[in-house]
Design a protein around this motif. Sequence first.
Motif, PDB file in Angstrom:
ATOM      1  N   GLN A 404       0.799  -1.224   0.000  1.00  0.00           N
ATOM      2  CA  GLN A 404       0.000   0.000   0.000  1.00  0.00           C
ATOM      3  C   GLN A 404       0.835   1.280   0.000  1.00  0.00           C
ATOM      4  N   VAL A 405       1.740   1.411   0.962  1.00  0.00           N
ATOM      5  CA  VAL A 405       2.514   2.652   1.066  1.00  0.00           C
ATOM      6  C   VAL A 405       3.454   2.831  -0.131  1.00  0.00           C
ATOM      7  N   PRO A 406       4.291   1.831  -0.473  1.00  0.00           N
ATOM      8  CA  PRO A 406       5.185   2.042  -1.625  1.00  0.00           C
ATOM      9  C   PRO A 406       4.453   2.214  -2.942  1.00  0.00           C
ATOM     10  N   TRP A 407       3.354   1.499  -3.144  1.00  0.00           N
ATOM     11  CA  TRP A 407       2.573   1.611  -4.380  1.00  0.00           C
ATOM     12  C   TRP A 407       2.058   3.038  -4.555  1.00  0.00           C
ATOM     13  N   ARG A 408       1.488   3.579  -3.484  1.00  0.00           N
ATOM     14  CA  ARG A 408       0.938   4.925  -3.555  1.00  0.00           C
ATOM     15  C   ARG A 408       2.047   5.972  -3.663  1.00  0.00           C
ATOM     16  N   GLU A 409       3.158   5.733  -2.983  1.00  0.00           N
ATOM     17  CA  GLU A 409       4.269   6.676  -3.076  1.00  0.00           C
ATOM     18  C   GLU A 409       4.849   6.725  -4.480  1.00  0.00           C
ATOM     19  N   VAL A 410       4.923   5.573  -5.134  1.00  0.00           N
ATOM     20  CA  VAL A 410       5.460   5.528  -6.493  1.00  0.00           C
ATOM     21  C   VAL A 410       4.554   6.291  -7.453  1.00  0.00           C
ATOM     22  N   VAL A 411       3.243   6.057  -7.371  1.00  0.00           N
ATOM     23  CA  VAL A 411       2.316   6.767  -8.261  1.00  0.00           C
ATOM     24  C   VAL A 411       2.343   8.264  -7.969  1.00  0.00           C
ATOM     25  N   ALA A 412       2.422   8.634  -6.681  1.00  0.00           N
ATOM     26  CA  ALA A 412       2.491  10.047  -6.326  1.00  0.00           C
ATOM     27  C   ALA A 412       3.791  10.679  -6.820  1.00  0.00           C
ATOM     28  N   SER A 413       4.903   9.956  -6.688  1.00  0.00           N
ATOM     29  CA  SER A 413       6.192  10.470  -7.169  1.00  0.00           C
ATOM     30  C   SER A 413       6.149  10.702  -8.678  1.00  0.00           C
ATOM     31  N   ALA A 414       5.538   9.764  -9.381  1.00  0.00           N
ATOM     32  CA  ALA A 414       5.422   9.913 -10.835  1.00  0.00           C
ATOM     33  C   ALA A 414       4.611  11.157 -11.184  1.00  0.00           C
ATOM     34  N   ALA A 415       3.517  11.385 -10.458  1.00  0.00           N
ATOM     35  CA  ALA A 415       2.677  12.557 -10.725  1.00  0.00           C
ATOM     36  C   ALA A 415       3.446  13.844 -10.431  1.00  0.00           C
ATOM     37  N   ARG A 416       4.172  13.877  -9.319  1.00  0.00           N
ATOM     38  CA  ARG A 416       4.918  15.084  -8.968  1.00  0.00           C
ATOM     39  C   ARG A 416       6.001  15.399  -9.994  1.00  0.00           C
ATOM     40  N   ARG A 417       6.605  14.378 -10.559  1.00  0.00           N
ATOM     41  CA  ARG A 417       7.717  14.570 -11.482  1.00  0.00           C
ATOM     42  C   ARG A 417       7.283  14.584 -12.946  1.00  0.00           C
ATOM     43  N   GLY A 418       6.007  14.362 -13.209  1.00  0.00           N
ATOM     44  CA  GLY A 418       5.524  14.401 -14.583  1.00  0.00           C
ATOM     45  C   GLY A 418       5.915  13.192 -15.406  1.00  0.00           C
ATOM     46  N   VAL A 419       6.105  12.037 -14.747  1.00  0.00           N
ATOM     47  CA  VAL A 419       6.431  10.796 -15.453  1.00  0.00           C
ATOM     48  C   VAL A 419       5.130  10.027 -15.674  1.00  0.00           C
ATOM     49  N   PRO A 420       4.743   9.756 -16.911  1.00  0.00           N
ATOM     50  CA  PRO A 420       3.458   9.081 -17.146  1.00  0.00           C
ATOM     51  C   PRO A 420       3.484   7.624 -16.711  1.00  0.00           C
ATOM     52  N   VAL A 421       2.527   7.242 -15.874  1.00  0.00           N
ATOM     53  CA  VAL A 421       2.392   5.842 -15.450  1.00  0.00           C
ATOM     54  C   VAL A 421       0.921   5.431 -15.561  1.00  0.00           C
TER      55      VAL A 421
END
Length: 479
Positions: A404-421
């Motif tokens: 839960q925590v790493p999954w959400r952190e990864v998606v949030a990191s991608a959004a903050r950095r503008g990396v499409p996932v």
Amino acid sequence: MNASAAIGVTGLGVMGRNLARNFARNGYTVAVHNRGEARTRALIDAFGHEGDFVAARTAEELVAALERPRKLLLMVQAGPATDAVIEEFAALLEPGDMIIDGGNAHFADTRRREAALRDLGLHFVGVGVSGGEEGALHGPSVMPGGSAESYAVLGPMFEAISAKVDGEPCAAHIGADGAGHFVKMVHNGIEYADMQLIAEAYDLLRQVAGHTPAEIAEVFRRWNEGRLGSYLVEITAEVLDHTDHATGEPFVDVVADAAGQKGTGRWTVQTALDLGSPVTAIAQATFARAASGQAELRSACAGLPGGVTPALSRTEAARFASRVEHALYASKVIAYDQGWKMIRDAAAEYGWKIDLAEVARIWRGGCIIRASFLDRIRAAHTADPDLVSLLAEPGFAAEIGDAQVPWREVVASAARRGVPVPAFSAALAHYDTLRAGRLPAALLQGQRDYFGAHGYRRTDRPGDFHTHWATPDRVETEA
């Protein structure tokens, strides 16, 4: 011509040729035929020593070479070409004979063809074959549909040429009429999602963690030794580690970033819409391929502002890679689970009896999406044939909980950095949709009733209702 061949193959492109060789290597006499005789001669000249082949110059010669009941495998282009070949050979066959379509046909076409040939007393078997040209030769995963009577004859042959895992053949009767081609279609849809998820993991490791392709190859090799072990993760490491001979640059940097598709992923998404199956990770993977090829649109949007975040330190990058592993695994579970749910939905719609544990079993070897956790998917559906979702199985549920925590952190990191996932995001959103106690679909129902008088259902009493929104008192009546 003596009727001595156990099976005939018409259409000697790469897949047809390799399947014919596979049958011959397993002791079957194979009659081979192609519209252009050059391919027939080339097969015999190059591979005649591998087994017993009978060269047929015409459709009539091919049929005459086959033992009764005749078994004829078509390896021709899907669509009208398949219909034309079926019509040609059906006129030469007799009741009880079998026409097998080993191409990537649409399952609806297979259902239509099976019904038409059944009326003529012929068996039509749509069979999904996964593994590419190497699998076709050395052992594919084989997914036959059609009648139980046809599988009683063809089953031992398919099992002989299939891949083997723990001594078990990766072939099984999937179900009636188009079930085999349907399951192969879903296999390919899952393949789209799996590949996109892996690609997004690579992009995150490169764009966020700052790793080189060679370093990411080592990460994937480590992952392949654990719960992410799979053919696709294995070959990803090889691709990332490859250096382009012409430029000396990483191979992945000199390849155009526009991915093609042959249609089965698109069919999966279209059919899922018809069935109402929410295969969102598969859909986003399919749309991601489409978007990658939109050169004009991408060019017009190039340079638009995106997310900005400081680079990670080496220690932070290592921790980030661990989070990406959790996110990739959880998202893969969601994508595979969506595929299994779609198969269950289709079985209910079309009256197929599909053993979902068997699907997992025969995908463990030969096919493109073979992966170590398919053993666990098989075990889950064996223990509970009515299992609605892998998220309801304790082992998978615990792993998704840990992610839960790493999954959400990864998606949030991608959004903050503008990396499409798109696939990671869709998988997480699907999970949150399923676990939600209440969804905003209630508001959608109100909106539909307001503009279209479509009605709605209430939570406190049965029935269908409509609110008269245009009246001052907005009276509610039963619809």
